[in-house]
Design an enzyme around this catalytic site. Structure first.
Site, mmCIF file in Angstrom:
data_model
loop_
_atom_site.group_PDB
_atom_site.id
_atom_site.type_symbol
_atom_site.label_atom_id
_atom_site.label_comp_id
_atom_site.label_asym_id
_atom_site.label_seq_id
_atom_site.Cartn_x
_atom_site.Cartn_y
_atom_site.Cartn_z
ATOM 1 N N GLU A 28 12.653 34.861 30.855
ATOM 2 C CA GLU A 28 14.103 35.603 30.345
ATOM 3 C C GLU A 28 14.305 35.106 29.070
ATOM 4 O O GLU A 28 15.235 34.919 28.655
ATOM 5 C CB GLU A 28 15.020 35.431 31.123
ATOM 6 C CG GLU A 28 14.647 35.606 32.586
ATOM 7 C CD GLU A 28 16.140 35.172 33.523
ATOM 8 O OE1 GLU A 28 16.631 36.262 34.266
ATOM 9 O OE2 GLU A 28 16.451 34.152 33.944
ATOM 10 N N CYS B 178 24.115 37.828 38.205
ATOM 11 C CA CYS B 178 25.016 37.149 37.117
ATOM 12 C C CYS B 178 25.716 38.453 36.352
ATOM 13 O O CYS B 178 27.001 38.213 35.785
ATOM 14 C CB CYS B 178 24.308 36.360 36.273
ATOM 15 S SG CYS B 178 22.534 37.092 35.616
HETATM 16 ZN ZN ZN Z 1 22.843 38.361 33.962
#
Ligand code: ZN
Length: 612
Positions: free
Chosen positions: A291, A391
């Site tokens: 990420e 998230c």
């Molecule tokens: Zn996120």
């Protein structure tokens, strides 16, 4: 310069009122329901047993905490007994099960009692940070102290374990967040030890040959921001959200302690990100592998990671950088992510979410042989209502609910209008009313009531021409207008459609242009324009028409050219005929709201020779 608390700003109309209404009326409940169904709230009761469904995950607490933070902000806009009761009940649960020493984590309290603070990659300090933020938000919105006091006990415990006894299994958090949260806790309580602990964590990153006392050496990597001390860092590396949350904490600490070296670090890394590593939408993180940031100018469109949380973190970081002195470049970046990379993360109805925000979607080619996806994979093409790793949805919730906090700034003699939103600022004997439908157009009317001061209007970097109906001076991208008593000022920002090119180093965008109007990036979708958008060339001499749309802002229509279909895999180039057609563009944030379809931000620049 200080930022103004969002609670001093009320969004009263226009674009953000609509988005906040959807956020409060739909997203708030939708995210709650998904979290309830998946056991995230139940987990806080700490009653999970072997064999039960929904074992509490290590970062579920952070999801609930972000939801609570967002819920607290929403309550300020509109009282809601049901939501208020959920908040009270959740706080009851946390307080009831909080360890005597202050510790609270719904996973470790129940599933791995003996492993508290042993594994650096288990998000305990990240979750703690989100609890602190939720507690501060709840306290600031309601005035009730019990949650805040409980979380102060947790912070005290963390200080003891990490800074005094050094008895934890690791030294710095694997996922930064606690640094900026401790600074919020410090500002809410005045307790200087919390600021000192934030500073400690920031300074410890990258200082230890073996970060992890449990012997997990792999964890000392850019992924976790630990291959080099932050102050020596010259490029943004590793996991984009981790990198940016750490920089937010660093900016807070630099401001608090007048630490100019740390401020320079923040400036240097900001320049690296916005100058070499950021998508035109404000998204960051070029790959799903880790990420992460990759290398300068590596900004692939279809496989862009550009996590919604990373865009939010960009706004948080740029918003903090504004405090080091008025420079419109920071407000420009806040604006870029606001209208593009953040809003694309949520559907127009507020119910579903993107984790990754690609700049091109080509569904027909997504279903490749899975053996090739070990190294590369393609983002999903439709938003989902819930993720295993969830998230982003509550992050959107809290961000949109508190977006007013980005609109204004103040120092001794100046009120800064950083962002244009129909709103009222009420603070320190000042009342400023801003009326605008921005960014539908660039007209902004401000009514100021207060002592003699200067109003400073950010002139966006994209704006080539503007008018102000009063004398002004221009400095670092802000137009300064002296005001006193009761004063009205009108700003007009010219907002023509613009074609934007990418630096030639960005190979993914070679020969292509993006269409923008004001701060808003536009895209073409297959549902409007047919297939093979990657082969469509937009007429760079073409006119743009603004048409009504269902997307809050106008859709655009212009002329483009497309190659006529052919059965031949490799036809003679000279034989390929191009035909003109009316191309429809919609705001990028509105893509993927009408079923699975192609999407393209960067279009070939034309006009190619066409026959016909
Ligand atoms: Zn996120």
């Amino acid at each position: 310069m200080k930022n103004i608390r969002f609670s001093d700003v009320t969004i009263t109309g226009g674009f953000w009122k609509t988005r906040q209404d959807i956020n409060r009326q739909t997203t708030l409940r939708a995210v709650y329901e998904r979290f309830r169904e998946t056991g995230r709230f139940e987990a806080l009761r700490c009653g999970w047993k072997e064999g039960d469904p929904n074992p509490p995950h290590v970062f579920w607490d952070s999801d609930v905490a972000k939801w609570m933070e967002g819920a607290a902000y929403c309550l300020r806009t509109q009282p809601d007994e049901g939501i208020a009761a959920i908040l009270e009940e959740t706080i009851d649960c946390i307080l009831q099960h909080q360890d005597e020493n202050g510790y609270f984590n719904s996973h470790f309290l129940v599933m791995e009692q003996d492993k508290r603070f042993r594994d650096r990659n288990c998000h305990e300090l990240y979750c703690a940070g989100h609890w602190f933020e939720a507690a501060v938000a709840y306290y600031e919105m309601t005035g009730k102290e019990r949650f805040l006091r409980a979380m102060c006990r947790y912070a005290d415990y963390i200080e003891r374990v990490f800074r005094q006894e050094h008895s934890a299994g690791f030294i710095t958090p694997g996922h930064p967040e606690i640094e900026l949260a401790l600074m919020r806790l410090y500002r809410a309580t005045g307790e200087k030890r919390y600021a000192a602990l934030a500073q400690y964590f920031i300074d410890q990153h990258g200082q230890h040959p073996a970060q992890d006392r449990m012997g997990q050496d792999w964890i000392k990597e850019p992924f976790n921001q630990d291959e080099v001390p932050l102050r020596e860092r010259t490029t943004a590396e590793g996991h984009a959200v981790r990198a940016l949350y750490l920089l937010c904490g660093a900016a807070d600490v630099a401001e608090e302690y007048g630490d100019t070296a740390l401020e320079q670090t923040c400036r240097r890394l900001f320049e690296n990100v916005v100058g070499q590593r950021m998508y035109i939408t404000g998204g960051v993180g070029s790959t799903y592998l880790g990420e992460a940031f990759t290398v300068d100018y590596d900004l692939p469109n279809r496989t862009a990671y550009a996590e919604t949380c990373a865009s939010i973190a960009m706004a948080m970081f740029a918003g903090r950088m504004q405090r080091f002195g008025a420079d419109s470049r920071y407000g420009d970046i806040v604006e870029t992510v606001l209208y593009n990379g953040i809003l694309s993360g949520v559907s127009m109805d507020g119910k579903s979410f993107f984790y990754e925000n690609p700049l091109a979607v080509d569904p027909a080619f997504n279903h490749v042989n899975t053996s090739t996806t070990m190294e590369e994979r393609f983002p999903i093409t439709q938003r989902l209502e819930v993720f295993e790793c969830s998230c982003c949805p509550p992050n959107i919730l809290r961000f949109v609910a508190s977006v007013g906090g980005y609109a204004y700034g103040m120092d001794d003699d100046t009120v800064y209008v950083h962002q244009y939103m129909d709103s009222v600022l009420d603070t320190d004997g000042i009342r400023l009313t801003q009326r605008t439908v921005y960014p539908q157009n660039g007209t902004v009317s401000v009514q100021y009531q207060g002592e003699k001061r200067r109003l400073a209007f950010r002139i966006p970097g994209w704006c080539r021409r503007f008018t102000l109906d009063r004398a002004y001076t221009l400095e670092n991208g802000y137009a300064y207008v002296p005001v006193e008593g009761d004063a009205a000022v009108t700003l007009e920002l010219d907002m023509p459609v613009r074609l934007v090119a990418a630096n030639p180093r960005v190979h993914a965008d070679a020969g292509r242009v993006a269409v923008m109007r004001g701060p808003v990036v536009y895209c073409a979708e297959g549902v409007d324009n047919g297939a093979d958008l990657a082969a469509v060339a937009v007429d760079i001499q073409g006119q743009f028409r603004l048409l009504d749309s269902e997307w809050l802002l106008p859709r655009l229509e212009t002329t483009a050219f497309r190659p006529q279909p052919t059965a031949n895999l490799y036809p003679d180039a000279a034989a390929v005929a191009y035909e003109p057609f009316p191309l429809t563009l919609i705001p990028y944030y509105a893509f993927a709201n009408r079923g699975e379809t192609e999407m393209q931000v960067w279009l070939l620049r034309g006009r190619p020779v066409y026959s016909g």
